[in-house]
Design a protein around this motif. Structure first.
Motif, short mmCIF file in Angstrom:
data_model
loop_
_atom_site.label_atom_id
_atom_site.label_comp_id
_atom_site.label_asym_id
_atom_site.label_seq_id
_atom_site.Cartn_x
_atom_site.Cartn_y
_atom_site.Cartn_z
N VAL A 245 -18.04 28.01 17.36
CA VAL A 245 -17.04 28.27 16.32
C VAL A 245 -15.93 29.21 16.79
CG1 VAL A 245 -18.65 27.79 14.45
CG2 VAL A 245 -18.41 30.14 15.27
N THR A 246 -16.23 30.09 17.76
CA THR A 246 -15.18 30.98 18.26
C THR A 246 -14.37 30.34 19.37
OG1 THR A 246 -16.62 32.01 19.94
CG2 THR A 246 -16.58 33.02 17.73
N GLY A 247 -14.99 29.36 20.07
CA GLY A 247 -14.31 28.76 21.23
C GLY A 247 -14.21 29.70 22.40
N ARG A 248 -15.04 30.74 22.40
CA ARG A 248 -14.99 31.76 23.46
C ARG A 248 -16.36 31.97 24.08
NH1 ARG A 248 -10.25 34.67 23.39
NH2 ARG A 248 -8.91 34.31 21.57
N ASP A 249 -16.36 32.30 25.35
CA ASP A 249 -17.59 32.62 26.05
C ASP A 249 -18.25 33.84 25.41
OD1 ASP A 249 -18.98 34.31 28.42
OD2 ASP A 249 -19.12 32.18 28.87
N GLN A 250 -19.55 33.77 25.17
CA GLN A 250 -20.26 34.86 24.52
C GLN A 250 -20.22 36.17 25.30
OE1 GLN A 250 -20.78 34.66 21.05
NE2 GLN A 250 -22.76 35.59 21.51
N THR A 251 -20.19 36.07 26.62
CA THR A 251 -20.24 37.27 27.45
C THR A 251 -18.86 37.84 27.72
OG1 THR A 251 -22.25 36.46 28.54
CG2 THR A 251 -21.03 38.22 29.65
N SER A 252 -17.95 37.00 28.18
CA SER A 252 -16.62 37.49 28.59
C SER A 252 -15.61 37.50 27.46
CB SER A 252 -16.08 36.62 29.73
OG SER A 252 -15.80 35.30 29.26
N HIS B 161 -7.16 25.06 28.25
CA HIS B 161 -5.83 25.24 27.68
C HIS B 161 -5.70 26.57 26.95
CE1 HIS B 161 -4.98 21.07 28.68
NE2 HIS B 161 -6.08 20.70 28.04
N GLY B 162 -6.81 27.30 26.81
CA GLY B 162 -6.77 28.60 26.17
C GLY B 162 -6.83 28.56 24.65
N GLY B 163 -6.99 27.37 24.09
CA GLY B 163 -7.03 27.25 22.63
C GLY B 163 -8.40 27.56 22.08
N VAL B 164 -8.43 28.04 20.82
CA VAL B 164 -9.68 28.30 20.12
C VAL B 164 -9.60 27.59 18.76
CG1 VAL B 164 -10.16 30.48 21.28
CG2 VAL B 164 -8.79 30.48 19.18
N PRO B 165 -10.74 27.15 18.22
CA PRO B 165 -10.71 26.36 16.98
C PRO B 165 -10.47 27.20 15.73
CG PRO B 165 -12.96 26.70 17.69
CD PRO B 165 -12.10 27.27 18.77
N ASP B 166 -9.82 26.60 14.74
CA ASP B 166 -9.73 27.21 13.41
C ASP B 166 -10.42 26.35 12.37
OD1 ASP B 166 -7.99 25.12 13.12
OD2 ASP B 166 -6.24 26.33 12.62
N ARG B 167 -10.93 25.19 12.79
CA ARG B 167 -11.69 24.31 11.91
C ARG B 167 -12.53 23.36 12.76
NH1 ARG B 167 -7.33 22.56 8.39
NH2 ARG B 167 -6.48 24.54 9.13
N VAL B 168 -13.50 22.74 12.12
CA VAL B 168 -14.37 21.81 12.83
C VAL B 168 -14.70 20.66 11.89
CG1 VAL B 168 -16.50 23.00 12.13
CG2 VAL B 168 -16.49 21.64 14.21
N ILE C 60 -13.31 24.71 7.46
CA ILE C 60 -12.38 25.75 7.92
C ILE C 60 -13.18 26.90 8.53
CG2 ILE C 60 -10.66 27.44 7.19
CD1 ILE C 60 -9.87 25.48 4.97
N LEU C 61 -12.84 27.30 9.73
CA LEU C 61 -13.52 28.40 10.41
C LEU C 61 -12.79 29.72 10.24
CD1 LEU C 61 -14.44 26.60 13.76
CD2 LEU C 61 -15.93 27.01 11.78
N ILE C 62 -11.48 29.67 10.36
CA ILE C 62 -10.64 30.87 10.22
C ILE C 62 -9.48 30.52 9.31
CG2 ILE C 62 -9.27 32.62 11.41
CD1 ILE C 62 -10.85 32.03 13.93
N ASP C 63 -9.29 31.28 8.22
CA ASP C 63 -8.22 30.95 7.29
C ASP C 63 -6.90 31.60 7.71
OD1 ASP C 63 -8.30 33.63 6.45
OD2 ASP C 63 -9.60 33.17 4.74
#
Length: 240
Positions: free
Chosen positions: A16-23, A30-37, A51-54
Motif C-alpha cells: 500500500v505504501t509502494g516503498r521498501d519496508q527497510t529503506s 519510476h519512483g511512483g507510489v500508489p494512492d489507490r488500489v 482509496i489508500l491516501i486521500d
C-alpha cells in the motif's frame, strides 16, 4: 478475511505504501507510489477501487497496534462481495522445520484455471511457534520459490490423507484434506535467496482486533471510500 462479522483485506504494508519496508525508497523504477488500489470482488464479477491516501494525505489503512510501521502487514475494511471469507482459527496442525507449506497468490500476475490463485509450495525454514520470531518480530521463515505478485498472499499448512495435530492425535483418511491459515507472506529476506518471511497469524489477529475496535462505531463504509470499476487492472505486483 472475516473478523467480528465484517470483511477485511489483509496485505503487506509495502504493497500500500509502494516503498521498501527497510529503506523507505519507492519500489517502482519510476519512483511512483500508489494512492489507490483495485481489488477483485469475485471471479469475473468486477473490481472495486480502494482509496489508500486521500487528498489531505490521510492514509486509509490500519497498522499493527504495537509495531505500527515496523510490521509489514496492514488491513482495511471491504464490502462483503470481496473475495472468499477466510477465518483465523487456533493452531491445530503439527508442523516444524522442513515440513511443507504453501503460499497462495499470483506470481508474476499468473493465475490458475478460472483465475484461481497459484499454490507455490515450499518448506518451513524456521519454527512457526517460536516465542521469538525472525528479527525479533512475529515472523517465521519459509524456503519457497516466490516471485513478484505474491506479496500479501495467505500462507497455509495443507495436508492430504494424513494429519498429525498439536494435541498428539493422528488422523488417516485417504479422501480427506486439511488446511490451516498460518500467516501472511511478505517477501524474501534479500534478493538472491528463496528464504521468505511470513507474518504469523497471531500478529494478523492483533491487527484485526485493533482495526475493528477503531471502527466499530461505523455501520458502513463512506460512499466515497470505495468506487466500482468493471475494467480489469493492469498486470503487476509488489516485491516478493
Amino acid at each position: 478475511m472475516e473478523w467480528s462479522g465484517r470483511r477485511w483485506l489483509v496485505t503487506n504494508r509495502h504493497v500500500v505504501t509502494g516503498r521498501d519496508q527497510t529503506s523507505g525508497q519507492p519500489l517502482s523504477s519510476h519512483g511512483g507510489v500508489p494512492d489507490r488500489v483495485r481489488i477483485r470482488t469475485a471471479p469475473k464479477e468486477g473490481w472495486i477501487e480502494q482509496i489508500l491516501i486521500d487528498e489531505d494525505g490521510k492514509t486509509h489503512w490500519f497498522e499493527h497496534p504495537t509495531l505500527g510501521s515496523e510490521a509489514d502487514i496492514v488491513c482495511f475494511e471491504v464490502p462483503p462481495s470481496v473475495g472468499v471469507p477466510e477465518h483465523l482459527s487456533p493452531r491445530h496442525i503439527l508442523a516444524d522445520r522442513a515440513d511443507p507449506i504453501s503460499v497462495v497468490g499470483y506470481p508474476m500476475g499468473a493465475t490458475g484455471v478460472g483465475d484461481a490463485a497459484v499454490w507455490a509450495t515450499g518448506f518451513l525454514a524456521s519454527a512457526i511457534d517460536d516465542a521469538e520470531g525472525y528479527d525479533s518480530k512475529p515472523v517465521f521463515l519459509i524456503d519457497c520459490r516466490t516471485r513478484e505478485g505474491q506479496s500479501g498472499s495467505p500462507v497455509y499448512l495443507f495436508r492430504r490423507g494424513m494429519l498429525s495435530t498439536l494435541s498428539g492425535d493422528i488422523h488417516a483418511d485417504p479422501g480427506r484434506s486439511w488446511s490451516e491459515l498460518v500467516g501472511i507472506y511478505s517477501g524474501r529476506i534479500r534478493n538472491g535467496t528463496d528464504i521468505g518471511m511470513v507474518w504469523k497469524a497471531k500478529a494478523v489477529e492483533e491487527l484485526l482486533v485493533a482495526a475493528d475496535l477503531k471502527t466499530q462505531t461505523y455501520t458502513s463504509l463512506p460512499d466515497n471510500f470505495l468506487r466500482m470499476s468493471l475494467s480489469a487492472p493492469s498486470a503487476g505486483g509488489g516485491r516478493s
